[in-house]
Design a protein around this motif. Sequence first.
Motif, mmCIF file in Angstrom:
data_model
loop_
_atom_site.group_PDB
_atom_site.id
_atom_site.type_symbol
_atom_site.label_atom_id
_atom_site.label_comp_id
_atom_site.label_asym_id
_atom_site.label_seq_id
_atom_site.Cartn_x
_atom_site.Cartn_y
_atom_site.Cartn_z
ATOM 1 N N THR A 1 0.858 -1.179 0.000
ATOM 2 C CA THR A 1 0.000 0.000 0.000
ATOM 3 C C THR A 1 0.896 1.232 0.000
ATOM 4 N N PRO A 2 0.375 2.400 -0.372
ATOM 5 C CA PRO A 2 1.212 3.599 -0.337
ATOM 6 C C PRO A 2 1.683 3.897 1.084
ATOM 7 N N ARG A 3 2.958 4.142 1.235
ATOM 8 C CA ARG A 3 3.468 4.620 2.523
ATOM 9 C C ARG A 3 2.877 6.004 2.808
ATOM 10 N N LEU A 4 2.802 6.837 1.784
ATOM 11 C CA LEU A 4 2.232 8.177 1.906
ATOM 12 C C LEU A 4 1.342 8.467 0.702
ATOM 13 N N ARG A 5 0.204 9.076 0.972
ATOM 14 C CA ARG A 5 -0.641 9.608 -0.091
ATOM 15 C C ARG A 5 -1.110 10.984 0.375
ATOM 16 N N VAL A 6 -0.754 12.015 -0.379
ATOM 17 C CA VAL A 6 -1.019 13.393 0.035
ATOM 18 C C VAL A 6 -1.719 14.121 -1.094
ATOM 19 N N ASN A 7 -2.859 14.736 -0.800
ATOM 20 C CA ASN A 7 -3.633 15.470 -1.788
ATOM 21 C C ASN A 7 -3.704 16.945 -1.421
ATOM 22 N N GLY A 8 -3.520 17.792 -2.425
ATOM 23 C CA GLY A 8 -3.599 19.231 -2.204
ATOM 24 C C GLY A 8 -4.337 19.916 -3.328
ATOM 25 N N THR A 9 -4.425 21.231 -3.263
ATOM 26 C CA THR A 9 -5.182 21.991 -4.260
ATOM 27 C C THR A 9 -4.481 22.044 -5.612
ATOM 28 N N ARG A 10 -3.197 21.713 -5.648
ATOM 29 C CA ARG A 10 -2.458 21.692 -6.921
ATOM 30 C C ARG A 10 -2.236 20.286 -7.451
ATOM 31 N N GLY A 11 -2.329 19.277 -6.579
ATOM 32 C CA GLY A 11 -2.084 17.925 -7.045
ATOM 33 C C GLY A 11 -1.852 16.953 -5.912
ATOM 34 N N SER A 12 -1.207 15.828 -6.241
ATOM 35 C CA SER A 12 -1.043 14.741 -5.275
ATOM 36 C C SER A 12 0.391 14.211 -5.289
ATOM 37 N N PHE A 13 0.781 13.633 -4.147
ATOM 38 C CA PHE A 13 2.070 12.957 -4.011
ATOM 39 C C PHE A 13 1.807 11.580 -3.433
ATOM 40 N N VAL A 14 2.367 10.546 -4.071
ATOM 41 C CA VAL A 14 2.194 9.172 -3.615
ATOM 42 C C VAL A 14 3.571 8.520 -3.511
ATOM 43 N N LYS A 15 3.804 7.847 -2.401
ATOM 44 C CA LYS A 15 5.098 7.188 -2.174
ATOM 45 C C LYS A 15 4.868 5.766 -1.679
ATOM 46 N N TYR A 16 5.460 4.789 -2.364
ATOM 47 C CA TYR A 16 5.434 3.387 -1.937
ATOM 48 C C TYR A 16 6.784 3.026 -1.318
ATOM 49 N N GLY A 17 6.762 2.045 -0.440
ATOM 50 C CA GLY A 17 8.003 1.523 0.119
ATOM 51 C C GLY A 17 8.440 2.246 1.370
ATOM 52 N N LEU A 18 8.981 1.465 2.343
ATOM 53 C CA LEU A 18 9.452 2.028 3.604
ATOM 54 C C LEU A 18 10.869 2.545 3.463
ATOM 55 N N ASP A 19 11.215 3.501 4.286
ATOM 56 C CA ASP A 19 12.593 3.964 4.375
ATOM 57 C C ASP A 19 13.501 2.754 4.614
ATOM 58 N N PRO A 20 14.630 2.656 3.908
ATOM 59 C CA PRO A 20 15.447 1.441 3.968
ATOM 60 C C PRO A 20 16.381 1.340 5.172
ATOM 61 N N GLN A 21 16.478 2.378 6.003
ATOM 62 C CA GLN A 21 17.508 2.378 7.042
ATOM 63 C C GLN A 21 17.326 1.263 8.071
ATOM 64 N N GLU A 22 16.080 0.990 8.474
ATOM 65 C CA GLU A 22 15.853 -0.069 9.455
ATOM 66 C C GLU A 22 16.328 -1.410 8.922
ATOM 67 N N ALA A 23 15.979 -1.696 7.666
ATOM 68 C CA ALA A 23 16.384 -2.976 7.070
ATOM 69 C C ALA A 23 17.898 -3.075 7.000
ATOM 70 N N TRP A 24 18.562 -1.991 6.649
ATOM 71 C CA TRP A 24 20.023 -2.007 6.559
ATOM 72 C C TRP A 24 20.659 -2.214 7.937
ATOM 73 N N LEU A 25 20.102 -1.555 8.954
ATOM 74 C CA LEU A 25 20.639 -1.733 10.304
ATOM 75 C C LEU A 25 20.445 -3.172 10.785
ATOM 76 N N LYS A 26 19.296 -3.760 10.457
ATOM 77 C CA LYS A 26 19.054 -5.160 10.835
ATOM 78 C C LYS A 26 20.049 -6.095 10.165
ATOM 79 N N GLU A 27 20.507 -5.729 8.986
ATOM 80 C CA GLU A 27 21.483 -6.541 8.272
ATOM 81 C C GLU A 27 22.904 -6.319 8.776
ATOM 82 N N GLY A 28 23.055 -5.413 9.737
ATOM 83 C CA GLY A 28 24.362 -5.185 10.329
ATOM 84 C C GLY A 28 25.195 -4.114 9.668
ATOM 85 N N GLU A 29 24.608 -3.357 8.739
ATOM 86 C CA GLU A 29 25.360 -2.290 8.094
ATOM 87 C C GLU A 29 25.615 -1.150 9.074
ATOM 88 N N SER A 30 26.763 -0.513 8.931
ATOM 89 C CA SER A 30 27.109 0.629 9.775
ATOM 90 C C SER A 30 26.679 1.919 9.099
#
Length: 362
Positions: free
Chosen positions: A236-265
Motif C-alpha cells: 500500500t502507499p506509505r504516503l498519499r497526500v492530496n492538495g489543491t495543486r495535485g497529489s504525491f504518492v510514495k510506496y516503500g518504507l525507508d530502507p535504514q531499518e532494514a540495513w541496520l538489521k542486516e548489520g550495516e554501519s
Amino acid sequence: MKTQTLNVGLIGFGMAGRTFHAPLIQAAPGLELSAIVSSDTERVQSAYPEVTAHAKASLLMADRDIDLVVIATPNETHFPLAKAALAKGKHVVLDKPFAVSLAEARQLKVQADEADRLLSVFHNRRWDSDFLTLKTLLDEQRLGRVVEVESRFDRFRPVVPDRWREQYRPGSGIWYDLGPHLLDQARALFGMPRALLLELASLRDGAEIDDDFLAVLEYDRLRVTLRASTLVAEPTPRLRVNGTRGSFVKYGLDPQEAWLKEGESPQPAWGIDPSPGRLTVNEGEGDEVELGHQEVESVPGDYRAYYDGIARTLLRGTPPPVTAEEALEVMTLLEAGLDSYRQGRWVKLKEGGSKLRRLHSR
C-alpha cells in the motif's frame, strides 16, 4: 562538560537496543558506547567486546563515569529506569514511547528540569527519507494547500511472535509501537490536531492485543489518516497526500531499518531511498486542468542525525533533536487515542494539547 567525549550506557540489547541505538551511538562524534545492560551478557560481549557488559541496570547507574543513559527496554520499564537514572544525575534518552502514560512522562520531565538534565525521546522517524521528502514538498508548496494526508506502516506478519509487544501488558500493542512514529511525524508537520478518532482491532489468530489501528486527526481544512496493520500482503502507499495543486504518492518504507538489521554501519549520505515518490500536479492555466507526472528525487534519510544532535546538545548547548515537550505532545495524542477508542467517539484536544474533552458524536 570537561571532556569532548561522553560515556554512554545502554540499557536493553533487544531489537531496539541492538539494531538502532548501539550502532547509531557508535557512529556519533562525541559519544562513546561504554557499557550495555542485558540479561545476555555473553551476547553483548560477542557483539561489542570492548564494551562493559552488566547484568543489572543498578550497576550501570552506579558508574560515575557514565554521562548519558539510553533506555531501550519494554515500555512499562521506561518510567522507573529513567527516574532512577535522573536521580543519579545522568542525562537520559528513552526509546519511544516516552512512557506508558502521560502522567509518568510529565513526572519525568519535572524531575529532569529540576536536576538540569537532558531528557529526550528517540523519535527517529523524523529522519526517514519519505518524511523528509514530503516536508520539502510542503515547504516548497508544490502541492498547494494540503487537504488530505494518509500515512501508513503496513506489514504482513500473520503469525503472532512470542515477544512482549504482543502480550497483554502496559504499553504493548501496535498503537504504542508504531503509533508514536506516525503521530510524531504528523505533529512535526502540522502541529497538534483539533480532534482525534481511533479504532483498534486484534485481527490475527491468537492475537492478545491490538495489531491494527486507524487514527484520524482533524485540523482546519485538513484531515490526516494514520494506519498500521500486520495483515497487509499487497503493498500500500506509505504516503498519499492530496492538495489543491495535485497529489504525491510514495510506496516503500525507508530502507535504514532494514540495513541496520542486516548489520550495516551508518555512513554519510547512506539513507538514500531507492523507491522515489510520484508527484502529479496541475500544469494548466486558469480553469484548464492539465496534469503532469514526475518522479520526486528522495531526500536522503539519516538516523545518525538524532545522536549527532544529542552530542551537540550536551557538548555545545544546542537545542536537542527531540525535546521533552515534543515527546509529551506525542504522549498526549497516544492517550487521546485510547480515550477515543474506549469511548467510541471523537476526542477534542484543547489548545496546547494539554487537556482533553470528549466531542459529542457528530
